[in-house]
Scaffold this active site. Sequence first.
Site, PDB file in Angstrom:
ATOM      1  N   GLU A  23      -0.611  12.678  15.593  1.00  0.00           N
ATOM      2  CA  GLU A  23      -1.559  12.972  14.327  1.00  0.00           C
ATOM      3  C   GLU A  23      -2.834  13.302  15.010  1.00  0.00           C
ATOM      4  O   GLU A  23      -3.970  13.548  14.406  1.00  0.00           O
ATOM      5  CB  GLU A  23      -1.540  11.477  13.576  1.00  0.00           C
ATOM      6  CG  GLU A  23      -1.886  10.263  14.530  1.00  0.00           C
ATOM      7  CD  GLU A  23      -1.563   8.957  13.496  1.00  0.00           C
ATOM      8  OE1 GLU A  23      -0.696   9.020  12.471  1.00  0.00           O
ATOM      9  OE2 GLU A  23      -1.941   7.981  14.043  1.00  0.00           O
ATOM     10  N   GLY A  32       0.775  -1.235  -0.056  1.00  0.00           N
ATOM     11  CA  GLY A  32      -0.129   0.169   0.011  1.00  0.00           C
ATOM     12  C   GLY A  32       0.896   1.413   0.095  1.00  0.00           C
ATOM     13  O   GLY A  32       2.036   1.339  -0.802  1.00  0.00           O
ATOM     14  N   HIS A  80       6.236   1.752  12.056  1.00  0.00           N
ATOM     15  CA  HIS A  80       5.601   2.440  13.311  1.00  0.00           C
ATOM     16  C   HIS A  80       5.720   1.613  14.396  1.00  0.00           C
ATOM     17  O   HIS A  80       5.390   0.342  14.240  1.00  0.00           O
ATOM     18  CB  HIS A  80       4.025   3.099  12.838  1.00  0.00           C
ATOM     19  CG  HIS A  80       3.533   3.481  13.929  1.00  0.00           C
ATOM     20  ND1 HIS A  80       3.775   4.465  14.920  1.00  0.00           N
ATOM     21  CD2 HIS A  80       2.239   3.104  14.540  1.00  0.00           C
ATOM     22  CE1 HIS A  80       2.811   4.573  15.837  1.00  0.00           C
ATOM     23  NE2 HIS A  80       1.776   3.894  15.662  1.00  0.00           N
ATOM     24  N   SER A 100       1.493  40.044   8.116  1.00  0.00           N
ATOM     25  CA  SER A 100       1.344  41.559   8.145  1.00  0.00           C
ATOM     26  C   SER A 100       1.060  41.799   9.439  1.00  0.00           C
ATOM     27  O   SER A 100       0.616  40.981  10.416  1.00  0.00           O
ATOM     28  CB  SER A 100      -0.117  42.019   7.329  1.00  0.00           C
ATOM     29  OG  SER A 100      -1.134  41.254   7.762  1.00  0.00           O
TER      30      SER A 100
HETATM   31  N1  LIG Z   1       0.812   5.700   5.363  1.00  0.00           N
HETATM   32  C1  LIG Z   1       1.387   6.640   6.102  1.00  0.00           C
HETATM   33  O1  LIG Z   1       1.632   7.781   6.052  1.00  0.00           O
HETATM   34  C2  LIG Z   1       2.630   6.125   6.901  1.00  0.00           C
HETATM   35  C3  LIG Z   1       3.672   6.731   7.382  1.00  0.00           C
HETATM   36  C4  LIG Z   1       4.895   6.298   8.265  1.00  0.00           C
HETATM   37  C5  LIG Z   1       4.398   4.892   8.859  1.00  0.00           C
HETATM   38  N2  LIG Z   1       3.422   4.319   8.425  1.00  0.00           N
HETATM   39  C6  LIG Z   1       3.163   2.923   8.978  1.00  0.00           C
HETATM   40  O2  LIG Z   1       3.696   1.986   7.744  1.00  0.00           O
HETATM   41  C7  LIG Z   1       2.778   0.697   7.892  1.00  0.00           C
HETATM   42  C8  LIG Z   1       1.768   0.408   6.722  1.00  0.00           C
HETATM   43  O3  LIG Z   1       0.847   1.522   6.604  1.00  0.00           O
HETATM   44  P1  LIG Z   1       0.295   2.015   5.413  1.00  0.00           P
HETATM   45  O4  LIG Z   1      -0.414   3.235   5.541  1.00  0.00           O
HETATM   46  O5  LIG Z   1       1.295   1.843   4.149  1.00  0.00           O
HETATM   47  O6  LIG Z   1      -0.917   0.783   5.183  1.00  0.00           O
HETATM   48  P2  LIG Z   1      -1.682   0.374   3.719  1.00  0.00           P
HETATM   49  O7  LIG Z   1      -1.556   1.325   2.801  1.00  0.00           O
HETATM   50  O8  LIG Z   1      -3.380   0.684   4.472  1.00  0.00           O
HETATM   51  O9  LIG Z   1      -1.540  -1.074   3.601  1.00  0.00           O
HETATM   52  C9  LIG Z   1      -2.151  -1.584   2.651  1.00  0.00           C
HETATM   53  C10 LIG Z   1      -1.329  -2.899   2.220  1.00  0.00           C
HETATM   54  O10 LIG Z   1      -1.721  -3.868   3.437  1.00  0.00           O
HETATM   55  C11 LIG Z   1      -2.594  -5.102   2.799  1.00  0.00           C
HETATM   56  N3  LIG Z   1      -3.462  -5.303   3.960  1.00  0.00           N
HETATM   57  C12 LIG Z   1      -4.824  -5.142   4.026  1.00  0.00           C
HETATM   58  N4  LIG Z   1      -5.168  -5.770   5.081  1.00  0.00           N
HETATM   59  C13 LIG Z   1      -4.512  -7.045   5.192  1.00  0.00           C
HETATM   60  C14 LIG Z   1      -4.722  -8.186   5.948  1.00  0.00           C
HETATM   61  N5  LIG Z   1      -5.608  -8.535   6.434  1.00  0.00           N
HETATM   62  N6  LIG Z   1      -3.397  -9.312   5.573  1.00  0.00           N
HETATM   63  C15 LIG Z   1      -2.380  -8.765   4.742  1.00  0.00           C
HETATM   64  N7  LIG Z   1      -2.484  -7.475   4.303  1.00  0.00           N
HETATM   65  C16 LIG Z   1      -3.502  -6.552   4.320  1.00  0.00           C
HETATM   66  C17 LIG Z   1      -3.211  -4.458   1.484  1.00  0.00           C
HETATM   67  O11 LIG Z   1      -3.552  -5.585   0.922  1.00  0.00           O
HETATM   68  P3  LIG Z   1      -4.140  -5.491  -0.483  1.00  0.00           P
HETATM   69  O12 LIG Z   1      -2.879  -5.616  -1.493  1.00  0.00           O
HETATM   70  O13 LIG Z   1      -4.964  -6.776  -0.631  1.00  0.00           O
HETATM   71  O14 LIG Z   1      -5.088  -4.035  -0.679  1.00  0.00           O
HETATM   72  C18 LIG Z   1      -2.187  -3.483   1.059  1.00  0.00           C
HETATM   73  O15 LIG Z   1      -1.164  -4.186   0.190  1.00  0.00           O
HETATM   74  C19 LIG Z   1       1.880   1.010   9.352  1.00  0.00           C
HETATM   75  O16 LIG Z   1       2.690   0.290  10.450  1.00  0.00           O
HETATM   76  C20 LIG Z   1       1.930   2.574   9.531  1.00  0.00           C
HETATM   77  O17 LIG Z   1       1.724   3.001  10.736  1.00  0.00           O
HETATM   78  C21 LIG Z   1       2.353   4.706   7.682  1.00  0.00           C
END
Ligand SMILES: NC(=O)c1ccc[n+]([C@@H]2O[C@H](COP(=O)([O-])OP(=O)(O)OC[C@H]3O[C@@H](n4cnc5c(N)ncnc54)[C@H](OP(=O)(O)O)[C@@H]3O)[C@@H](O)[C@H]2O)c1
Length: 325
Positions: free
Chosen positions: A197, A27, A110, A254
Amino acid sequence: MVALQKGNSTASPKQLTDKVIAVIGYGSQGRAVAQNLCDSGYSVIIGLRAGSKSRARVQKDGFAPILSIPAAVRKAKIVCFAFPDHLHSRVFKRSIKPFLKCQTTLWFLHASSIHFGLVKPPKGCDVILVAPHAPGDAVREIYLTDRSLSAFYGVFRNHSKQAGYTARQLAAALGVKRQNLIKTTFEREAVGDLFGEQAVLCGGLAMLIKHGFDTLVDHGWKPENAYLEVAYQLDLIVALIKKHGISGMFARISPAARLGSVEAGPKIIDQSVRERMEEQFERIRSGAFAAKFELLDDQALASLKRALRKLTDSRFEKAARKFSR
Ligand SMILES: NC(=O)c1ccc[n+]([C@@H]2O[C@H](COP(=O)([O-])OP(=O)(O)OC[C@H]3O[C@@H](n4cnc5c(N)ncnc54)[C@H](OP(=O)(O)O)[C@@H]3O)[C@@H](O)[C@H]2O)c1
């Protein structure tokens, strides 16, 4: 995928490139992390759930073959948790833990899952944090320029005695230059990120904008004009704050805006707001919030969607779209 030579890669991935990294999820973060690592010379595989919607994108980006999560975990020496935090516990128990090789590094983007005990890593694994301070699109965009991403890194478990090194190497491979890589603890990152956040960046800011917008609209302003007054210039003000600090921002607006800021700012965002921030901080710190988000299921996500709709206003959204071009 072809390894790119681009301005920002400060990675010197000499010792880690032989380690296969399984990115679980494709994602927002997963895609950017996988592409940056790959372009920095790392060996990356992608693990997806059965029936994943991301298959086509993964294939188009050149990561093949696409593996199930257990298959990817079995092959990996580093496993990156790039899927939503509220699912970490369930997916870890079912599809990651039983397939881990010994001495695998668990990499979190995270810290909540580890800090609040939702994921309990087995002995013999390193557990590290490299948390970019940006959404995935920006993680990728910044990598492709000469700018540096900033990120936190930390070590929860250092079985190999190399965990800190691994985290720093991975951060470099993502495009984080040394001066922008900040050491922290899992506790500080988990609590600080959630608090930031909720209280300021997303929850607090959204409501501040909404109340400003509603005030002007209730007094007869056209919604798009109200949008221009309370939201359109936000990025410019934030850019000033990031470059010059809050005092530097005040110095550049300003005299009327300065006078109004002194008069209205502390009255509107007053001590009572600070007290409610304390309450929310305590709710996060105690783990009460994490316990709630871990329970998010399809039904709870649907009601979350309805609740979020109440925080927004279609007239605001329409104006935002109109002026986004
Ligand atoms: N987003 C941000 O701005 C950000 C910033 C810093 C850190 N983080 C951290 O990065 C991590 C990922 O966050 P993200 O925002 O990138 O997540 P995300 O975009 O919501 O992740 C989506 C991915 O997770 C998969 N997924 C969803 N449900 C699932 C399940 N039940 N089993 C296995 N895979 C599943 C999805 O599958 P599909 O391919 O089927 O859709 C997709 O590939 C988290 O720990 C978050 O806190 C995020």
